[in-house]
Design a protein around this motif. Structure first.
Motif, PDB file in Angstrom:
ATOM      1  N   ARG A 118      26.646  19.863 -28.044  1.00 51.44           N
ATOM      2  CA  ARG A 118      26.522  21.259 -27.613  1.00 51.44           C
ATOM      3  C   ARG A 118      25.276  21.441 -26.748  1.00 51.44           C
ATOM      4  O   ARG A 118      25.304  22.154 -25.735  1.00 51.44           O
ATOM      5  CB  ARG A 118      26.468  22.184 -28.826  1.00 51.44           C
ATOM      6  CG  ARG A 118      26.452  23.658 -28.466  1.00 51.44           C
ATOM      7  CD  ARG A 118      27.716  24.061 -27.724  1.00 51.44           C
ATOM      8  NE  ARG A 118      28.785  24.425 -28.616  1.00 51.44           N
ATOM      9  CZ  ARG A 118      30.037  24.656 -28.244  1.00 51.44           C
ATOM     10  NH1 ARG A 118      30.362  24.521 -26.967  1.00 51.44           N
ATOM     11  NH2 ARG A 118      30.970  24.988 -29.109  1.00 51.44           N
ATOM     12  N   GLU A 119      24.183  20.780 -27.123  1.00 49.61           N
ATOM     13  CA  GLU A 119      22.965  20.861 -26.314  1.00 49.61           C
ATOM     14  C   GLU A 119      23.183  20.243 -24.931  1.00 49.61           C
ATOM     15  O   GLU A 119      22.701  20.764 -23.921  1.00 49.61           O
ATOM     16  CB  GLU A 119      21.809  20.170 -27.034  1.00 49.61           C
ATOM     17  CG  GLU A 119      21.309  20.952 -28.250  1.00 49.61           C
ATOM     18  CD  GLU A 119      20.403  20.150 -29.160  1.00 49.61           C
ATOM     19  OE1 GLU A 119      19.768  20.763 -30.036  1.00 49.61           O
ATOM     20  OE2 GLU A 119      20.335  18.904 -29.013  1.00 49.61           O
ATOM     21  N   TYR A 133      19.723  27.055 -28.130  1.00 49.94           N
ATOM     22  CA  TYR A 133      20.000  25.708 -27.617  1.00 49.94           C
ATOM     23  C   TYR A 133      19.084  25.391 -26.438  1.00 49.94           C
ATOM     24  O   TYR A 133      18.546  24.288 -26.327  1.00 49.94           O
ATOM     25  CB  TYR A 133      21.469  25.593 -27.179  1.00 49.94           C
ATOM     26  CG  TYR A 133      22.450  25.445 -28.311  1.00 49.94           C
ATOM     27  CD1 TYR A 133      22.337  24.402 -29.232  1.00 49.94           C
ATOM     28  CD2 TYR A 133      23.508  26.335 -28.461  1.00 49.94           C
ATOM     29  CE1 TYR A 133      23.242  24.261 -30.276  1.00 49.94           C
ATOM     30  CE2 TYR A 133      24.419  26.199 -29.496  1.00 49.94           C
ATOM     31  CZ  TYR A 133      24.280  25.166 -30.397  1.00 49.94           C
ATOM     32  OH  TYR A 133      25.176  25.030 -31.424  1.00 49.94           O
ATOM     33  N   LYS A 187      15.644  24.466 -27.642  1.00 48.42           N
ATOM     34  CA  LYS A 187      15.613  23.128 -28.239  1.00 48.42           C
ATOM     35  C   LYS A 187      15.628  22.050 -27.161  1.00 48.42           C
ATOM     36  O   LYS A 187      14.944  21.030 -27.268  1.00 48.42           O
ATOM     37  CB  LYS A 187      16.793  22.952 -29.194  1.00 48.42           C
ATOM     38  CG  LYS A 187      16.675  23.748 -30.482  1.00 48.42           C
ATOM     39  CD  LYS A 187      17.879  23.501 -31.377  1.00 48.42           C
ATOM     40  CE  LYS A 187      17.763  24.258 -32.699  1.00 48.42           C
ATOM     41  NZ  LYS A 187      18.951  24.062 -33.565  1.00 48.42           N
TER      42      LYS A 187
END
Length: 219
Positions: A163-164, A194, A197
């Protein structure tokens, strides 16, 4: 080596790739080994799904950088139409970064567009015979992760979740947080989390710095 092994022809292949020249070259390589292959083509995921609804397919050769790509969600979307179809990812993206994510999502294999003719034939043969196809690079990556818990790859992109990676790719394509949220079916706050991160893991603070770092490690 007999790449056809025990698979009975004709082989029904769906090639989902948005570049016509790559479709043409890939068809030629497939036909060299699978002479009786029936090859369908689609330039988008949407057209690929329509083809799967209309034809029985043995193998989907799937690019993951389509105009309407949905990332790993494409695997389940394809299998909703034909649950038993084999899916071989065929991508120009870095195999060490993206490969394992797609295998874990249910793909039968991941083949780099830099692969040789023999590697392509071996990959297609393996998937048609219901085996996973993993390059030596991928096998080494899995071995390191299993033998050395806590193993930290040199490439920081390999530590990102799928997903990142999807959010990062969309940011690099110039999409805003709201657009990414709409495409991925997420809230804007989730996408922002996200994004934070990703910036933290790559040690960047701006999109320009993100682009520079990503290009350094994506090759």
């Amino acid at each position: 080596m007999n790449h056809l092994e025990n698979y009975s022809l004709p082989t029904r292949v769906l090639l989902v790739e948005d570049y016509a020249i790559i479709r043409l070259a890939t068809k030629v390589l497939i036909k060299e080994t699978f002479k009786s292959a029936i090859i369908h083509e689609a330039a988008t995921l949407r057209d690929g799904i329509s083809c799967l609804e209309a034809h029985e397919i043995d193998l989907v050769l799937l690019d993951i950088q389509l105009p309407d790509s949905e990332g790993v969600a494409m695997i389940s979307k394809i299998r909703m139409v034909q649950p038993k179809v084999r899916i071989l990812i065929f991508s120009g993206l870095n195999e060490q970064i993206y490969g394992l994510h797609y295998i874990k999502a249910g793909a039968n294999g991941f083949l780099s567009k830099d692969a040789t003719k023999d590697q392509m034939q071996a990959a297609i043969s393996a998937t048609l015979n219901d085996r996973r196809f993993l390059s030596e690079v991928m096998q080494g990556k899995i071995l390191n992760e299993n033998m050395y818990p806590g193993f930290v790859p040199e490439n920081p992109l390999e530590a990102l979740s799928i997903r990142e990676l999807e959010v990062m790719d969309m940011l690099l394509d110039g999409l805003w947080v709201k657009e990414i949220a709409n495409q991925l079916g997420l809230t804007e706050s989730s996408v922002s989390t996200y994004k934070s991160k990703i910036f933290e893991r790559l040690g960047v603070t701006t999109l320009i710095e993100l682009y520079t770092e990503a290009e350094k490690f994506r090759q």
